[in-house]
Design a protein around this motif. Structure first.
Motif, mmCIF file in Angstrom:
data_model
loop_
_atom_site.group_PDB
_atom_site.id
_atom_site.type_symbol
_atom_site.label_atom_id
_atom_site.label_comp_id
_atom_site.label_asym_id
_atom_site.label_seq_id
_atom_site.Cartn_x
_atom_site.Cartn_y
_atom_site.Cartn_z
ATOM 1 N N ASN A 138 5.444 -0.518 1.751
ATOM 2 C CA ASN A 138 4.649 0.677 2.023
ATOM 3 C C ASN A 138 5.583 1.875 2.044
ATOM 4 O OD1 ASN A 138 1.639 0.325 2.689
ATOM 5 N ND2 ASN A 138 2.573 -1.474 3.665
ATOM 6 N N ASN A 139 5.093 3.009 2.494
ATOM 7 C CA ASN A 139 5.944 4.199 2.629
ATOM 8 C C ASN A 139 6.186 4.507 4.100
ATOM 9 O OD1 ASN A 139 5.560 4.297 -0.134
ATOM 10 N ND2 ASN A 139 5.349 6.506 -0.189
ATOM 11 N N LEU A 140 6.314 3.456 4.895
ATOM 12 C CA LEU A 140 6.507 3.658 6.330
ATOM 13 C C LEU A 140 7.938 4.100 6.594
ATOM 14 C CD1 LEU A 140 4.571 0.428 7.295
ATOM 15 C CD2 LEU A 140 3.789 2.777 7.666
ATOM 16 N N ASN B 45 0.867 -1.163 0.000
ATOM 17 C CA ASN B 45 0.000 0.000 0.000
ATOM 18 C C ASN B 45 0.907 1.216 0.000
ATOM 19 O OD1 ASN B 45 -3.010 -0.593 0.277
ATOM 20 N ND2 ASN B 45 -2.120 -2.082 1.691
ATOM 21 N N GLN B 46 0.384 2.358 0.366
ATOM 22 C CA GLN B 46 1.229 3.550 0.469
ATOM 23 C C GLN B 46 1.080 4.175 1.842
ATOM 24 O OE1 GLN B 46 0.998 6.107 -2.985
ATOM 25 N NE2 GLN B 46 0.532 4.335 -4.235
ATOM 26 N N LEU B 47 1.036 3.302 2.832
ATOM 27 C CA LEU B 47 0.876 3.766 4.206
ATOM 28 C C LEU B 47 2.107 4.552 4.626
ATOM 29 C CD1 LEU B 47 -0.592 0.415 5.554
ATOM 30 C CD2 LEU B 47 -1.849 2.541 5.126
ATOM 31 N N THR B 48 1.893 5.573 5.423
ATOM 32 C CA THR B 48 2.990 6.442 5.869
ATOM 33 C C THR B 48 3.101 6.415 7.398
ATOM 34 O OG1 THR B 48 1.509 8.327 5.923
ATOM 35 C CG2 THR B 48 2.732 7.992 3.878
ATOM 36 N N GLY B 49 4.067 7.160 7.919
ATOM 37 C CA GLY B 49 4.283 7.176 9.362
ATOM 38 C C GLY B 49 5.037 5.929 9.791
ATOM 39 N N ASN C 256 10.456 -0.617 3.105
ATOM 40 C CA ASN C 256 9.932 0.631 3.627
ATOM 41 C C ASN C 256 11.120 1.549 3.844
ATOM 42 O OD1 ASN C 256 6.893 0.549 4.247
ATOM 43 N ND2 ASN C 256 7.587 -1.456 4.972
ATOM 44 N N LYS C 257 10.924 2.594 4.636
ATOM 45 C CA LYS C 257 12.057 3.472 4.946
ATOM 46 C C LYS C 257 12.229 3.580 6.449
ATOM 47 C CE LYS C 257 11.074 6.135 0.791
ATOM 48 N NZ LYS C 257 9.606 6.371 0.793
ATOM 49 N N PHE C 258 12.037 2.457 7.131
ATOM 50 C CA PHE C 258 12.245 2.433 8.575
ATOM 51 C C PHE C 258 13.721 2.676 8.873
ATOM 52 C CE2 PHE C 258 8.391 -0.396 8.633
ATOM 53 C CZ PHE C 258 7.616 0.389 9.477
#
Ligand SMILES: *[C@@H]1O[C@H](CO)[C@@H](O)[C@H](O)[C@H]1NC(C)=O
Ligand SMILES: *[C@@H]1O[C@H](CO)[C@@H](O)[C@H](O)[C@H]1NC(C)=O
Ligand SMILES: *[C@@H]1O[C@H](CO)[C@@H](O)[C@H](O)[C@H]1NC(C)=O
Ligand SMILES: *[C@@H]1O[C@H](CO)[C@@H](O)[C@H](O)[C@H]1NC(C)=O
Ligand SMILES: *[C@@H]1O[C@H](CO)[C@@H](O)[C@H](O)[C@H]1NC(C)=O
Length: 386
Positions: A257-259, A232-236, A280-282
């Motif tokens: 996602n974009n987390l 998905n493209q979830l953020t945060g 993601n970008k954790f």
């Protein structure tokens, strides 16, 4: 009644014969299928041009006994209509199902030829416990009115082309155990109201276009054991509240996602069986997700993020079978304990690890590529340390 076993063999023979006759009667002349319900079903058969899936729906047999996909209650009212998996069912979801007032199970699935939207008539089927339109070709929104189907236990709308937002009204389905909205084109946020469905065990919303942060309220679901939100493209980041998950077995997949950002340390308290955070970008430290006390943890996939922490002293969970930390900025050496885990899958490549790979039989079975592209790892299956 005083029937002895003496001289009753003739009597019992007659008795058996009568029973036999009456059972024949039942199956030959007493149809139990309600006439109205039968006509509704025959209408559906004809609406779909007698498609192959309706072959057994013969007007001269009993719809309750002889029609595949149909079940009735003891009064001959149809409670189940479950047909699926052919290419020759072409058209829209039949609205005439509203004339089956006792319907509890409605499966009209794996019909690539079924298109259009979910008709408002469905909202009238208030006895529905099971609704399955998976792998059809439905479009339009997931309608608000589905929130009126208060008895729903399972809803499966996966593998269609639904667009728009997930309606907050689904939070009113307080008996729901499993919801699958995966593989659609849904956008917007995951409604916080889903956290009100205390019965929810499985929430599948993978492969959509959902945005915004994951709602903190999902941590209020005491029975949740499957939470696949991947692609998905979830953020945060992961919500702080997720540390309060007490569920004995929980699989979470947030991959692709974009987390971003560090994982809140509170999440170290959650009881997780499988955690997939890849692509993601954790960032920051994730070492607290492991630990001797994490006895149910079997899968940890942190790959393709920007995690940065020392690995040398990570207290690896004893039950780990799948460990992927590849493509991060993880430094230090591989802990000695890594060689003792029941690993089936391992990938530590593309990090900044250094030093001798723990010796022993287990680790050298893996391909060298699973250790490659680190700063200075050495020893089997890589070349010897110098
Ligand atoms: C479809 O089946 C019904 C009985 O269910 C039959 O009366 C009708 O003739 C059939 N129609 C076609 C086009 O085969
Ligand atoms: C209909 O089903 C009943 C009960 O299963 C069976 O006894 C009967 O033979 C069936 N009739 C036909 C025509 O298939
Ligand atoms: C997915 O969402 C993004 C941003 O919300 C939007 O720009 C894009 O068009 C959407 N894609 C699809 C296939 O719906
Ligand atoms: C998610 O990340 C992709 C790639 O980095 C970017 O194109 C997209 O706009 C982002 N979407 C959102 C909703 O932030
Ligand atoms: C990864 O390591 C292999 C083997 O040492 C090497 O051939 C390859 O060029 C490296 N790839 C990158 C992207 O550094």
């Amino acid at each position: 009644m005083e029937i002895t076993y003496k001289n009753t063999s003739a009597l019992s023979l007659i008795f058996t014969f009568i029973l036999f006759i009456s059972s024949l009667n039942l199956s030959f002349s007493t149809t139990i299928c309600n006439t109205n319900d039968k006509n509704v079903l025959l209408g559906i058969k004809s609406q779909f041009n007698n498609a192959s899936v309706f072959t057994t729906w013969d007007p001269i047999t009993d719809c309750c006994k002889n029609w595949s996909g149909i079940e009735c209650n003891s009064n001959g009212r149809v409670t189940m209509l479950a047909v699926s998996d052919t290419n020759d069912v072409i058209g829209e979801i039949p609205t005439s199902v509203v004339n089956l007032p006792f319907l509890q199970f409605f499966t009209f699935a794996v019909f690539p030829g079924v298109s259009g939207t979910i008709p408002p008539a469905i909202a009238k089927l208030t006895n529905l416990v099971h609704l399955d339109f998976s792998l059809d070709s439905l479009t339009g929104p997931i309608p608000d009115f589905l929130g009126q189907l208060k008895n729903l236990d399972v809803i499966d709308l996966s593998g269609n082309r639904f667009t728009g937002q997930i309606p907050a009204s689904l939070g009113r389905l307080t008996k729901l155990r499993s919801a699958n909205l995966g593989s659609n084109q849904l956008s917007g946020p995951i409604p916080a109201s889903l956290g009100m469905i205390k019965s929810l065990e499985q929430l599948y919303i993978y492969i959509n276009n959902l945005s915004d942060p994951i709602p903190a309220s999902l941590a209020q679901l005491p029975k949740l054991n499957e939470l696949p939100l991947f692609q998905n493209q979830l953020t945060g980041s992961i919500p702080e509240s997720f540390g309060s998950f007490k569920n004995p077995a929980l699989n979470i997949d947030l991959s692709s996602n974009n987390l971003s950002g560090p994982i809140p340390s509170s999440f170290g308290k959650a009881k997780i069986t499988a955690l997939v955070l890849s692509k993601n970008k954790f960032s920051g430290d994730a070492s607290f997700l492991f630990g001797k006390d994490k006895t149910v943890l079997t899968t940890m996939d942190l790959s393709n993020n920007i995690f940065k922490f020392g690995f040398s002293n990570v207290d690896l969970s004893p039950g780990l079978k799948n460990l992927d930390i590849s493509h991060n900025m993880i430094f230090g050496s591989l802990p000695e304990k890594l060689g003792q885990l029941p690993l089936q899958r391992l990938d530590v490549s593309f990090n900044q690890l250094c030093g001798q790979i723990p010796t022993g039989r287990r680790l050298k079975q893996f391909s060298p590529t699973k250790f490659s592209n680190n700063t200075c790892l050495c020893g089997l299956p890589l070349p010897a340390c110098t």
